[in-house]
Design a protein around this motif. Structure first.
Motif, mmCIF file in Angstrom:
data_model
loop_
_atom_site.group_PDB
_atom_site.id
_atom_site.type_symbol
_atom_site.label_atom_id
_atom_site.label_comp_id
_atom_site.label_asym_id
_atom_site.label_seq_id
_atom_site.Cartn_x
_atom_site.Cartn_y
_atom_site.Cartn_z
ATOM 1 N N PRO A 106 -5.668 -34.500 -0.023
ATOM 2 C CA PRO A 106 -5.940 -33.162 -0.566
ATOM 3 C C PRO A 106 -7.272 -32.623 -0.047
ATOM 4 C CG PRO A 106 -6.402 -34.827 -2.214
ATOM 5 C CD PRO A 106 -5.810 -35.553 -1.048
ATOM 6 N N VAL A 107 -7.288 -31.345 0.287
ATOM 7 C CA VAL A 107 -8.447 -30.742 0.938
ATOM 8 C C VAL A 107 -9.581 -30.545 -0.065
ATOM 9 C CG1 VAL A 107 -9.293 -28.731 2.191
ATOM 10 C CG2 VAL A 107 -6.995 -29.590 2.628
ATOM 11 N N ASN A 108 -10.769 -31.026 0.318
ATOM 12 C CA ASN A 108 -11.965 -30.806 -0.488
ATOM 13 C C ASN A 108 -12.433 -29.364 -0.291
ATOM 14 O OD1 ASN A 108 -15.127 -30.691 -0.490
ATOM 15 N ND2 ASN A 108 -14.586 -32.418 -1.810
ATOM 16 N N ASP A 109 -12.574 -28.624 -1.394
ATOM 17 C CA ASP A 109 -12.901 -27.196 -1.296
ATOM 18 C C ASP A 109 -14.239 -26.957 -0.604
ATOM 19 O OD1 ASP A 109 -10.568 -26.773 -2.600
ATOM 20 O OD2 ASP A 109 -11.439 -26.032 -4.469
ATOM 21 N N ILE A 110 -15.241 -27.766 -0.914
ATOM 22 C CA ILE A 110 -16.572 -27.557 -0.325
ATOM 23 C C ILE A 110 -16.512 -27.740 1.184
ATOM 24 C CG2 ILE A 110 -18.925 -28.427 -0.232
ATOM 25 C CD1 ILE A 110 -18.693 -29.158 -3.170
ATOM 26 N N ALA A 111 -15.827 -28.811 1.624
ATOM 27 C CA ALA A 111 -15.692 -29.063 3.063
ATOM 28 C C ALA A 111 -14.895 -27.946 3.735
ATOM 29 C CB ALA A 111 -15.028 -30.413 3.293
ATOM 30 N N LEU A 112 -13.848 -27.474 3.057
ATOM 31 C CA LEU A 112 -13.009 -26.407 3.606
ATOM 32 C C LEU A 112 -13.815 -25.144 3.849
ATOM 33 C CD1 LEU A 112 -10.258 -25.053 4.281
ATOM 34 C CD2 LEU A 112 -10.042 -24.582 1.823
ATOM 35 N N PHE A 113 -14.520 -24.680 2.817
ATOM 36 C CA PHE A 113 -15.246 -23.417 2.946
ATOM 37 C C PHE A 113 -16.395 -23.535 3.944
ATOM 38 C CE2 PHE A 113 -13.843 -22.866 -1.686
ATOM 39 C CZ PHE A 113 -12.652 -22.287 -1.286
ATOM 40 N N ALA A 114 -17.059 -24.685 3.968
ATOM 41 C CA ALA A 114 -18.163 -24.879 4.909
ATOM 42 C C ALA A 114 -17.657 -24.825 6.346
ATOM 43 C CB ALA A 114 -18.864 -26.206 4.648
ATOM 44 N N ARG A 115 -16.509 -25.493 6.614
ATOM 45 C CA ARG A 115 -15.969 -25.527 7.971
ATOM 46 C C ARG A 115 -15.455 -24.149 8.377
ATOM 47 N NH1 ARG A 115 -17.418 -27.197 12.298
ATOM 48 N NH2 ARG A 115 -16.331 -28.855 13.406
ATOM 49 N N VAL A 116 -14.811 -23.458 7.454
ATOM 50 C CA VAL A 116 -14.296 -22.125 7.753
ATOM 51 C C VAL A 116 -15.441 -21.185 8.134
ATOM 52 C CG1 VAL A 116 -13.287 -20.071 6.700
ATOM 53 C CG2 VAL A 116 -12.164 -22.285 6.424
ATOM 54 N N GLU A 239 -19.757 -42.153 3.041
ATOM 55 C CA GLU A 239 -20.330 -41.818 1.741
ATOM 56 C C GLU A 239 -21.302 -40.636 1.818
ATOM 57 O OE1 GLU A 239 -22.500 -45.625 3.196
ATOM 58 O OE2 GLU A 239 -20.459 -44.795 3.189
ATOM 59 N N ASP A 240 -21.664 -40.234 3.043
ATOM 60 C CA ASP A 240 -22.569 -39.091 3.222
ATOM 61 C C ASP A 240 -21.834 -37.770 3.411
ATOM 62 O OD1 ASP A 240 -24.999 -40.559 3.118
ATOM 63 O OD2 ASP A 240 -24.668 -41.247 5.167
ATOM 64 N N LEU A 241 -20.502 -37.776 3.309
ATOM 65 C CA LEU A 241 -19.724 -36.550 3.525
ATOM 66 C C LEU A 241 -20.130 -35.384 2.615
ATOM 67 C CD1 LEU A 241 -16.109 -37.851 4.265
ATOM 68 C CD2 LEU A 241 -17.585 -36.524 5.782
ATOM 69 N N PRO A 242 -20.570 -35.640 1.350
ATOM 70 C CA PRO A 242 -21.010 -34.503 0.514
ATOM 71 C C PRO A 242 -22.164 -33.704 1.123
ATOM 72 C CG PRO A 242 -20.571 -36.404 -0.871
ATOM 73 C CD PRO A 242 -20.485 -36.892 0.552
ATOM 74 N N ARG A 243 -22.907 -34.304 2.067
ATOM 75 C CA ARG A 243 -24.012 -33.584 2.692
ATOM 76 C C ARG A 243 -23.562 -32.802 3.931
ATOM 77 N NH1 ARG A 243 -29.235 -36.889 3.781
ATOM 78 N NH2 ARG A 243 -30.028 -34.743 3.901
ATOM 79 N N LEU A 244 -22.337 -33.009 4.381
ATOM 80 C CA LEU A 244 -21.848 -32.344 5.588
ATOM 81 C C LEU A 244 -21.847 -30.822 5.475
ATOM 82 C CD1 LEU A 244 -20.641 -32.463 8.431
ATOM 83 C CD2 LEU A 244 -18.394 -32.755 7.374
ATOM 84 N N PRO A 245 -21.381 -30.232 4.343
ATOM 85 C CA PRO A 245 -21.407 -28.762 4.265
ATOM 86 C C PRO A 245 -22.786 -28.167 4.527
ATOM 87 C CG PRO A 245 -20.046 -29.654 2.515
ATOM 88 C CD PRO A 245 -20.710 -30.829 3.170
ATOM 89 N N LYS A 246 -23.828 -28.806 4.033
ATOM 90 C CA LYS A 246 -25.182 -28.302 4.307
ATOM 91 C C LYS A 246 -25.484 -28.375 5.792
ATOM 92 C CE LYS A 246 -27.881 -26.910 2.091
ATOM 93 N NZ LYS A 246 -28.303 -25.492 1.880
ATOM 94 N N GLY A 247 -25.034 -29.458 6.453
ATOM 95 C CA GLY A 247 -25.239 -29.566 7.895
ATOM 96 C C GLY A 247 -24.537 -28.453 8.650
ATOM 97 N N LEU A 248 -23.283 -28.161 8.294
ATOM 98 C CA LEU A 248 -22.543 -27.089 8.947
ATOM 99 C C LEU A 248 -23.204 -25.739 8.694
ATOM 100 C CD1 LEU A 248 -18.918 -28.258 8.069
ATOM 101 C CD2 LEU A 248 -20.021 -28.380 10.310
#
Length: 474
Positions: A106-116, A239-248
């Protein structure tokens, strides 16, 4: 920012779920239930991003991606595959087909919106270069896949920032298989020093640089002239994936999860380098093909004629994109004294260096033109008043913080500029009205003491805040 997203899935419930999520974030959503329909919509509607399921009957996501990337009309549209497949081999296959990323169900909303948002920003920048290429009178259309892997995606220079000598050795060996050269540094300071004045094709940064923060290094790379447009590949643990949206958000263009798979790293590296070369080719073609009728012969930037047509087009586009347009109008403070004291040749050199410095300080999608004499205008698509003022302050500092050298003289000149900013969200506002508001703000900057930025919108916002505060106090 908003964007038009095409969602492709043969299961209606999946389409509806993504449509609801994206619409709630104010994205414009198109939908298709199969590959052929998606191709037709991609050609007719020109979406900013495509989200496609992999497992579909008939034409699956891999074939859809290959066909879209093979068509010059759609090859520049970013595509993200949404899939239940988690095997590295499937990710590599998708990357080699041209996909920009994978999101696992299932798609993580935070990752989805950050990548979009990240990929939509990238496409906006590329679209702006393509528009300028077309406007220059060059009939040749360069597609991203015209940058052939066999011919150009070799012998790239890559900077790797990672504290581990062992991991750096593996990464270097993997990338050497494609003929790339890797420079390894272990700290933030070493990375910034190595990148200064260098011409890297890719920056690879580990999230953890010993005790230092890799994201801070990424942010610094994005603020430096030499690395502002170089793609960044982030290395991180799962385990660091929650920080990826900030990186993007701060400018990371892609990522690899440790432990690093050789084929995935090589595939993602090729994609980023190809995109970098595509970006560079577009810029080079634009520089070489822009008609002299649209450029200022002294400074090499666009002239008033081209700016007027470009600004008019960008304001009209607001009706479709719902994206604000800002302009900055600036001129040199006390420029007459430069000509009177040092001569017109020195004045010309100042204008030329001014144009060079300002070009380094603006975004790729911004347009700099000489409006007349010592007066210049910057057209800024998809920029609200806060973005415009931030860019204006950066430009002002680039001019004021370093004296201007004069040929044949030991004397250097301290030069400053005053800047007026204006923003519109109204597609019916005329370019003349927007320029007039920026000119009034520029006059206000001059009246306030010069070497400063003024914006009518920010001053109005401040007055309203004071008025609201006063009313509350009563």
């Amino acid at each position: 920012m908003t964007a038009r997203i095409l969602v492709v899935d043969d299961i209606p419930a999946n389409v509806k779920l993504l449509e609801v999520k994206l619409s709630a974030e104010y994205f414009d959503v198109l939908t298709a239930s199969d590959g052929p329909s998606a191709i037709e919509l991609a050609r007719s509607e020109a979406p900013d991003l495509i989200l496609s399921d992999v497992m579909m009957p008939g034409m699956d996501g891999f074939e859809l991606c290959e066909r879209l990337k093979a068509d010059p009309a759609t090859s520049h549209i970013p595509l993200v595959m949404i899939t239940a497949l988690s095997d590295v081999a499937d990710r590599v296959r998708g990357l080699e087909a041209g996909a920009d990323d994978f999101l696992t169900k299932p798609v993580n909303d935070i990752a989805l919106f950050a990548r979009v948002r990240s990929l939509a920003r990238l496409k906006l920048m590329m679209d702006e270069l393509r528009v300028r290429q077309a406007a220059s009178g060059n009939d040749e259309v360069l597609a991203e896949n015209d940058v052939e892997v066999e011919d150009t995606i070799v012998d790239a220079r890559i900077l790797l920032a990672d504290a581990s000598q062992t991991l750096a050795g593996k990464v270097s060996d993997y990338l050497a298989e494609d003929g790339h050269r890797t420079d390894h540094v272990k700290t933030v300071d070493e990375a910034l020093s190595a990148a200064q004045g260098a011409d890297f094709d890719l920056l690879i940064v580990s999230l953890h640089l010993g005790q230092e923060d890799g994201l801070r290094l990424c942010s610094q790379f994005r603020s430096q002239d030499d690395t502002r447009h170089v793609p960044i590949l982030l290395l991180l643990d799962e385990e660091d994936l929650p920080r990826l949206p900030k990186g993007l958000e701060i400018g990371v263009t892609d990522y690899v999860i440790k432990p690093i798979d050789r084929n995935e790293l090589r595939a993602r590296t090729r994609t980023q380098i190809r995109r970098r070369r595509y970006h560079d080719k577009l810029r080079d073609m634009l520089r070489s093909s822009v008609a002299l009728a649209y450029t200022d012969t002294l400074t090499g930037v666009y002239n008033r004629r081209y700016m007027s047509a470009h600004l008019d087009r960008k304001i009209v586009e607001i009706a479709e994109t719902v994206k604000p347009v800002s302009i900055l109008m600036f001129d040199l403070d006390h420029f007459k004294s430069v000509n009177d004291t040092h001569g017109h040749t020195a004045g010309d050199e100042v204008l030329q260096e001014l144009a060079n410095r300002v070009t380094r300080g603006i975004r790729d999608l911004d347009l700099l033109c000489r409006y007349g004499g010592e007066e210049f205008v910057i057209v800024m698509p998809d920029a609200d008043v806060d973005v415009a003022v931030n860019v204006a302050e950066r430009v002002r500092s680039l001019v004021a913080d370093q004296p201007f050298a004069i040929s044949g003289s030991d004397t250097s000149l301290d030069v400053t500029i005053s800047i007026g900013a204006a923003t519109t969200r109204d597609p019916m506002e005329t370019p003349e009205a927007l320029i007039s508001r920026a000119d009034e703000a520029l006059y206000g900057a001059k009246e306030a003491g010069r070497n400063r930025v003024r914006s009518a919108e920010l001053e109005l916002r401040s007055q309203r805040s004071i008025a609201t505060g006063s009313a509350g106090g009563e």
